[in-house]
Design a protein around this motif. Structure first.
Motif, PDB file in Angstrom:
ATOM      1  N   THR A 193      -3.114   3.601  -2.627  1.00  0.00           N
ATOM      2  CA  THR A 193      -2.987   2.627  -3.665  1.00  0.00           C
ATOM      3  C   THR A 193      -2.559   1.399  -3.490  1.00  0.00           C
ATOM      4  O   THR A 193      -1.584   1.137  -2.771  1.00  0.00           O
ATOM      5  CB  THR A 193      -1.836   3.082  -4.790  1.00  0.00           C
ATOM      6  OG1 THR A 193      -2.337   4.484  -5.281  1.00  0.00           O
ATOM      7  CG2 THR A 193      -2.113   2.287  -5.947  1.00  0.00           C
ATOM      8  N   HIS A 194      -3.522   0.505  -3.508  1.00  0.00           N
ATOM      9  CA  HIS A 194      -3.026  -1.041  -2.976  1.00  0.00           C
ATOM     10  C   HIS A 194      -2.952  -1.964  -3.834  1.00  0.00           C
ATOM     11  O   HIS A 194      -3.641  -1.707  -5.249  1.00  0.00           O
ATOM     12  CB  HIS A 194      -4.465  -1.587  -2.008  1.00  0.00           C
ATOM     13  CG  HIS A 194      -4.893  -0.528  -0.834  1.00  0.00           C
ATOM     14  ND1 HIS A 194      -4.129  -0.666   0.373  1.00  0.00           N
ATOM     15  CD2 HIS A 194      -5.863   0.216  -0.964  1.00  0.00           C
ATOM     16  CE1 HIS A 194      -4.952   0.122   1.136  1.00  0.00           C
ATOM     17  NE2 HIS A 194      -5.759   0.794   0.420  1.00  0.00           N
ATOM     18  N   THR A 195      -1.935  -2.642  -3.807  1.00  0.00           N
ATOM     19  CA  THR A 195      -1.811  -3.846  -4.766  1.00  0.00           C
ATOM     20  C   THR A 195      -1.608  -5.189  -4.055  1.00  0.00           C
ATOM     21  O   THR A 195      -1.286  -5.369  -2.889  1.00  0.00           O
ATOM     22  CB  THR A 195      -0.323  -3.622  -5.274  1.00  0.00           C
ATOM     23  OG1 THR A 195      -0.527  -2.247  -5.897  1.00  0.00           O
ATOM     24  CG2 THR A 195      -0.017  -4.716  -6.652  1.00  0.00           C
TER      25      THR A 195
ATOM     26  N   GLN B  57      -3.243  -7.121  -8.658  1.00  0.00           N
ATOM     27  CA  GLN B  57      -4.283  -6.346  -8.923  1.00  0.00           C
ATOM     28  C   GLN B  57      -4.155  -4.837  -8.097  1.00  0.00           C
ATOM     29  O   GLN B  57      -3.839  -5.134  -7.085  1.00  0.00           O
ATOM     30  CB  GLN B  57      -5.629  -6.943  -8.896  1.00  0.00           C
ATOM     31  CG  GLN B  57      -6.107  -7.963  -9.634  1.00  0.00           C
ATOM     32  CD  GLN B  57      -7.372  -8.476  -9.618  1.00  0.00           C
ATOM     33  OE1 GLN B  57      -8.061  -8.260  -8.762  1.00  0.00           O
ATOM     34  NE2 GLN B  57      -7.856  -9.417 -10.432  1.00  0.00           N
ATOM     35  N   THR B  58      -4.331  -3.895  -8.811  1.00  0.00           N
ATOM     36  CA  THR B  58      -4.263  -2.272  -7.886  1.00  0.00           C
ATOM     37  C   THR B  58      -5.545  -1.932  -7.868  1.00  0.00           C
ATOM     38  O   THR B  58      -6.289  -1.773  -9.057  1.00  0.00           O
ATOM     39  CB  THR B  58      -3.202  -1.672  -8.727  1.00  0.00           C
ATOM     40  OG1 THR B  58      -2.079  -2.113  -8.869  1.00  0.00           O
ATOM     41  CG2 THR B  58      -3.170  -0.209  -8.028  1.00  0.00           C
ATOM     42  N   THR B  59      -5.920  -1.244  -6.588  1.00  0.00           N
ATOM     43  CA  THR B  59      -7.030  -0.351  -6.426  1.00  0.00           C
ATOM     44  C   THR B  59      -6.682   0.866  -5.744  1.00  0.00           C
ATOM     45  O   THR B  59      -5.595   0.800  -4.935  1.00  0.00           O
ATOM     46  CB  THR B  59      -8.041  -1.110  -5.520  1.00  0.00           C
ATOM     47  OG1 THR B  59      -7.431  -1.486  -4.438  1.00  0.00           O
ATOM     48  CG2 THR B  59      -8.597  -2.401  -6.373  1.00  0.00           C
ATOM     49  N   THR B  60      -7.285   1.831  -5.932  1.00  0.00           N
ATOM     50  CA  THR B  60      -7.294   3.119  -5.188  1.00  0.00           C
ATOM     51  C   THR B  60      -8.454   3.367  -4.363  1.00  0.00           C
ATOM     52  O   THR B  60      -9.479   3.474  -4.619  1.00  0.00           O
ATOM     53  CB  THR B  60      -6.807   4.425  -6.201  1.00  0.00           C
ATOM     54  OG1 THR B  60      -5.794   3.935  -6.943  1.00  0.00           O
ATOM     55  CG2 THR B  60      -6.442   5.378  -5.551  1.00  0.00           C
TER      56      THR B  60
ATOM     57  N   SER C  58       0.697  -1.050  -0.053  1.00  0.00           N
ATOM     58  CA  SER C  58       0.099  -0.021   0.029  1.00  0.00           C
ATOM     59  C   SER C  58       0.875   1.228  -0.003  1.00  0.00           C
ATOM     60  O   SER C  58       1.792   1.380   0.796  1.00  0.00           O
ATOM     61  CB  SER C  58      -0.989  -0.098   1.270  1.00  0.00           C
ATOM     62  OG  SER C  58      -1.899   1.131   1.326  1.00  0.00           O
ATOM     63  N   GLN C  59       0.596   2.241  -0.916  1.00  0.00           N
ATOM     64  CA  GLN C  59       1.355   3.573  -1.014  1.00  0.00           C
ATOM     65  C   GLN C  59       0.466   4.428  -0.629  1.00  0.00           C
ATOM     66  O   GLN C  59      -0.506   4.865  -1.399  1.00  0.00           O
ATOM     67  CB  GLN C  59       1.917   3.587  -2.161  1.00  0.00           C
ATOM     68  CG  GLN C  59       2.842   4.972  -2.482  1.00  0.00           C
ATOM     69  CD  GLN C  59       3.987   4.917  -1.465  1.00  0.00           C
ATOM     70  OE1 GLN C  59       4.722   3.908  -1.437  1.00  0.00           O
ATOM     71  NE2 GLN C  59       4.220   5.919  -1.028  1.00  0.00           N
ATOM     72  N   GLY C  60       0.527   5.077   0.477  1.00  0.00           N
ATOM     73  CA  GLY C  60      -0.369   6.355   0.672  1.00  0.00           C
ATOM     74  C   GLY C  60       0.115   7.669   0.234  1.00  0.00           C
ATOM     75  O   GLY C  60       1.485   7.917   0.530  1.00  0.00           O
ATOM     76  N   GLU C  61      -0.733   8.771  -0.133  1.00  0.00           N
ATOM     77  CA  GLU C  61      -0.518  10.280  -0.277  1.00  0.00           C
ATOM     78  C   GLU C  61      -1.485  11.111   0.362  1.00  0.00           C
ATOM     79  O   GLU C  61      -2.606  10.763   0.638  1.00  0.00           O
ATOM     80  CB  GLU C  61      -0.541  10.342  -1.781  1.00  0.00           C
ATOM     81  CG  GLU C  61       0.929   9.663  -2.411  1.00  0.00           C
ATOM     82  CD  GLU C  61       0.696  10.253  -3.983  1.00  0.00           C
ATOM     83  OE1 GLU C  61      -0.283  10.904  -4.456  1.00  0.00           O
ATOM     84  OE2 GLU C  61       1.708   9.813  -4.639  1.00  0.00           O
ATOM     85  N   ALA C  62      -0.841  11.919   0.945  1.00  0.00           N
ATOM     86  CA  ALA C  62      -1.702  12.835   1.803  1.00  0.00           C
ATOM     87  C   ALA C  62      -1.744  14.335   1.332  1.00  0.00           C
ATOM     88  O   ALA C  62      -0.473  14.877   1.305  1.00  0.00           O
ATOM     89  CB  ALA C  62      -1.661  12.758   3.322  1.00  0.00           C
ATOM     90  N   VAL C  63      -2.756  15.083   1.258  1.00  0.00           N
ATOM     91  CA  VAL C  63      -2.584  16.162   0.915  1.00  0.00           C
ATOM     92  C   VAL C  63      -3.795  17.132   2.074  1.00  0.00           C
ATOM     93  O   VAL C  63      -4.720  16.620   2.311  1.00  0.00           O
ATOM     94  CB  VAL C  63      -2.978  16.843  -0.466  1.00  0.00           C
ATOM     95  CG1 VAL C  63      -1.857  16.189  -1.324  1.00  0.00           C
ATOM     96  CG2 VAL C  63      -4.405  16.138  -0.885  1.00  0.00           C
ATOM     97  N   VAL C  64      -3.322  18.268   2.321  1.00  0.00           N
ATOM     98  CA  VAL C  64      -4.106  19.175   3.116  1.00  0.00           C
ATOM     99  C   VAL C  64      -5.148  19.839   2.278  1.00  0.00           C
ATOM    100  O   VAL C  64      -4.944  20.407   1.247  1.00  0.00           O
ATOM    101  CB  VAL C  64      -3.258  20.457   3.772  1.00  0.00           C
ATOM    102  CG1 VAL C  64      -4.314  21.385   4.563  1.00  0.00           C
ATOM    103  CG2 VAL C  64      -2.445  19.842   4.868  1.00  0.00           C
ATOM    104  N   VAL C  65      -6.451  19.705   2.708  1.00  0.00           N
ATOM    105  CA  VAL C  65      -7.522  20.327   2.040  1.00  0.00           C
ATOM    106  C   VAL C  65      -8.032  21.620   2.680  1.00  0.00           C
ATOM    107  O   VAL C  65      -7.849  22.876   2.003  1.00  0.00           O
ATOM    108  CB  VAL C  65      -8.850  19.471   2.064  1.00  0.00           C
ATOM    109  CG1 VAL C  65     -10.102  20.106   1.574  1.00  0.00           C
ATOM    110  CG2 VAL C  65      -8.632  18.096   1.536  1.00  0.00           C
TER     111      VAL C  65
END
Length: 226
Positions: free
Chosen positions: A180-182, A186-189, A147-154
Motif C-alpha cells: 500500500t503506497h501513499t 493519495q493511496t494506491t495498492t 509503503s506498507q507491505g504484507e505477504a502471505v504464502v499461497v
C-alpha cells in the motif's frame, strides 16, 4: 403277444441298473467340475488371474514382507517437516513484507540491515535488498511517500535436497505481496505474486532468491533453482 413275467422283470432290472450308472456318472462330472471352478475358475473369463498385493509378497504375522526385513511398509521421511516449513515460510513473508515497507525518511543502511540477515548474505541478495533509487527515490522524498507491505504464502512449488552438488535443502514457494503506497496524500495498492526460494543453513532458512513472474530474475543465485 404278452411277454413272460420273468422277461419283464429282467428288462426292468436292466433299466434300473442303467439309470443308476447314469446318475453316478453325472454326479462324478458335477463334483469334479465344481472343484475346478473353486481352484481357479474358467480361465476364459479372467477369474483365474491372481490379484496383486501392495506389498509385493506374502506378509508374515508381524506385518513384514516375505523377506522378513519389513522394508516394503517403511514410510519415507519428508525432505522438510511441517515445523521446518513453518520456519521457512516465516522467513519468506518477513523478508518480502519488509522489502516493500519503508518511507521517505528511511536510511538505506539502517533499513536494509535486518532484511539482509534474513538472506544468504551474498552479493546478489545484498544488491536486491535495497530502497528505491534515482528518480523514484527523489520523487518519494518530494511527495513524502510511504509503503506498507504484507505477504502471505499461497502454496509451495518445490522442495528439494540437492545431494549431487551438496547444496543442501531448499524450498521455493509462491508468495503474494500486497504493498500500500501513499504519496502526496493519495493511496494506491499493488499486488504481485513472487516465487521465493529459501535455503537451509545450520537450521535457519534464508532467502536466496525471488522472482516476480514476467519481470525476470531478482537476486536468485545459481543454485537456487529460481
Amino acid at each position: 403277444m404278452d411277454l413272460p413275467a420273468e422277461n419283464k422283470r429282467t428288462g426292468l432290472l436292466a433299466l434300473g441298473v442303467l439309470g443308476f450308472l447314469l446318475i453316478a456318472v453325472l454326479t462324478v462330472f458335477t463334483v469334479f467340475d465344481g472343484d475346478d471352478e473353486g481352484d481357479g475358475g474358467d480361465a476364459k473369463d479372467g477369474s483365474a488371474v491372481p490379484t496383486a498385493t501392495a506389498g509385493g509378497g506374502a506378509a508374515g504375522s508381524d506385518g513384514e514382507g516375505a523377506d522378513g526385513d519389513g522394508s516394503q511398509g517403511t514410510a519415507v521421511a519428508p525432505i522438510v517437516s511441517a515445523a521446518e516449513a513453518v520456519k521457512a515460510h516465516a522467513a519468506m513473508v518477513q523478508y518480502m513484507a519488509g522489502l516493500t515497507t519503508y518511507d521517505h525518511e528511511s536510511n538505506a543502511a539502517t533499513w536494509s540491515a535486518p532484511l539482509v540477515r534474513l538472506t544468504t548474505n551474498d552479493d546478489r541478495m545484498k544488491a536486491a535488498t535495497s530502497l528505491p533509487t534515482g528518480k523514484e527515490w527523489a520523487t518519494c522524498q518530494a511527495e513524502q511517500c510511504s509503503s506498507q507491505g504484507e505477504a502471505v504464502v499461497v502454496r509451495d512449488a518445490l522442495v528439494s535436497d540437492d545431494l549431487v552438488r551438496d547444496s543442501g535443502r531448499s524450498m521455493s514457494t509462491l508468495v503474494k505481496v500486497t504493498a500500500t503506497h501513499t504519496a502526496d496524500g493519495q493511496t494506491t495498492t499493488e499486488s504481485n505474486q513472487w516465487l521465493v526460494t529459501v535455503k537451509e543453513d545450520s537450521g535457519d532458512w534464508l532467502v536466496s532468491g525471488f522472482d516476480v513472474f514476467g519481470l525476470g530474475d531478482v537476486g536468485a543465485s545459481d543454485d537456487s533453482g529460481v
